[in-house]
Motif scaffolding. Sequence first.
Motif, PDB file in Angstrom:
ATOM      1  N   UNK A   1      -3.181 -13.796  -8.144  1.00 51.34           N
ATOM      2  CA  UNK A   1      -2.440 -14.010  -6.902  1.00 51.34           C
ATOM      3  C   UNK A   1      -1.962 -12.702  -6.300  1.00 51.34           C
ATOM      4  N   UNK A   2      -1.460 -11.820  -7.120  1.00 47.21           N
ATOM      5  CA  UNK A   2      -1.065 -10.494  -6.631  1.00 47.21           C
ATOM      6  C   UNK A   2      -2.284  -9.707  -6.159  1.00 47.21           C
ATOM      7  N   UNK A   3      -3.410  -9.965  -6.824  1.00 41.58           N
ATOM      8  CA  UNK A   3      -4.657  -9.327  -6.404  1.00 41.58           C
ATOM      9  C   UNK A   3      -5.053  -9.723  -4.990  1.00 41.58           C
ATOM     10  N   UNK A   4      -4.661 -10.922  -4.556  1.00 42.56           N
ATOM     11  CA  UNK A   4      -4.922 -11.342  -3.176  1.00 42.56           C
ATOM     12  C   UNK A   4      -4.211 -10.407  -2.199  1.00 42.56           C
ATOM     13  N   UNK A   5      -2.959 -10.079  -2.505  1.00 41.22           N
ATOM     14  CA  UNK A   5      -2.211  -9.165  -1.631  1.00 41.22           C
ATOM     15  C   UNK A   5      -2.825  -7.766  -1.651  1.00 41.22           C
ATOM     16  N   UNK A   6      -3.179  -7.303  -2.827  1.00 41.91           N
ATOM     17  CA  UNK A   6      -3.787  -5.977  -2.945  1.00 41.91           C
ATOM     18  C   UNK A   6      -5.095  -5.927  -2.155  1.00 41.91           C
ATOM     19  N   UNK A   7      -5.888  -6.979  -2.272  1.00 39.19           N
ATOM     20  CA  UNK A   7      -7.152  -7.040  -1.542  1.00 39.19           C
ATOM     21  C   UNK A   7      -6.917  -7.010  -0.036  1.00 39.19           C
ATOM     22  N   UNK A   8      -5.923  -7.751   0.428  1.00 39.45           N
ATOM     23  CA  UNK A   8      -5.614  -7.773   1.856  1.00 39.45           C
ATOM     24  C   UNK A   8      -5.269  -6.379   2.359  1.00 39.45           C
ATOM     25  N   UNK A   9      -4.415  -5.671   1.633  1.00 41.78           N
ATOM     26  CA  UNK A   9      -4.043  -4.319   2.040  1.00 41.78           C
ATOM     27  C   UNK A   9      -5.230  -3.367   1.951  1.00 41.78           C
ATOM     28  N   UNK A  10      -6.051  -3.507   0.936  1.00 39.19           N
ATOM     29  CA  UNK A  10      -7.225  -2.634   0.792  1.00 39.19           C
ATOM     30  C   UNK A  10      -8.218  -2.856   1.934  1.00 39.19           C
ATOM     31  N   UNK A  11      -8.443  -4.113   2.294  1.00 40.10           N
ATOM     32  CA  UNK A  11      -9.350  -4.407   3.406  1.00 40.10           C
ATOM     33  C   UNK A  11      -8.795  -3.832   4.701  1.00 40.10           C
ATOM     34  N   UNK A  12      -7.493  -3.996   4.908  1.00 39.15           N
ATOM     35  CA  UNK A  12      -6.865  -3.469   6.124  1.00 39.15           C
ATOM     36  C   UNK A  12      -7.002  -1.952   6.189  1.00 39.15           C
TER      37      UNK A  12
END
Length: 116
Positions: A76-87
């Motif tokens: 679940x935290x990886x979802x946030x990390x992925x969102x920031x990385x994509x951005x």
Amino acid sequence: MTDSPGGVSATTSIDYIAVEESPRFRELKRTQRSFVFPLAVFFLVWYFAYVVAAGFFPEFMGQRVAGDITVGLLLGLGQFVTTFAITMGYVAFANRRLDPISAEMRADLESREIGA
């Protein structure tokens, strides 16, 4: 030049449809889409895999990794990390590949507008 009720000029010397259909604008759209679409697909697959895993594999998601930290929490935290990385990746891509083309097109349009 007369103004329409909305305050927008009723006549303009720039054919924006022609600009939109120009090879340079099409290149800009193609370049942007070649980055955005694959990342959108990747993120949606990753997101739905997380949701499916949470719904169908609660034992796996509930496995403790360290203390009260579970696999599900980490994913679940990886979802946030992925969102920031994509951005951040998109911003870097846009700065490097999209902004120079759009700035060139904007300068060209502004010079045509001033000359009109």
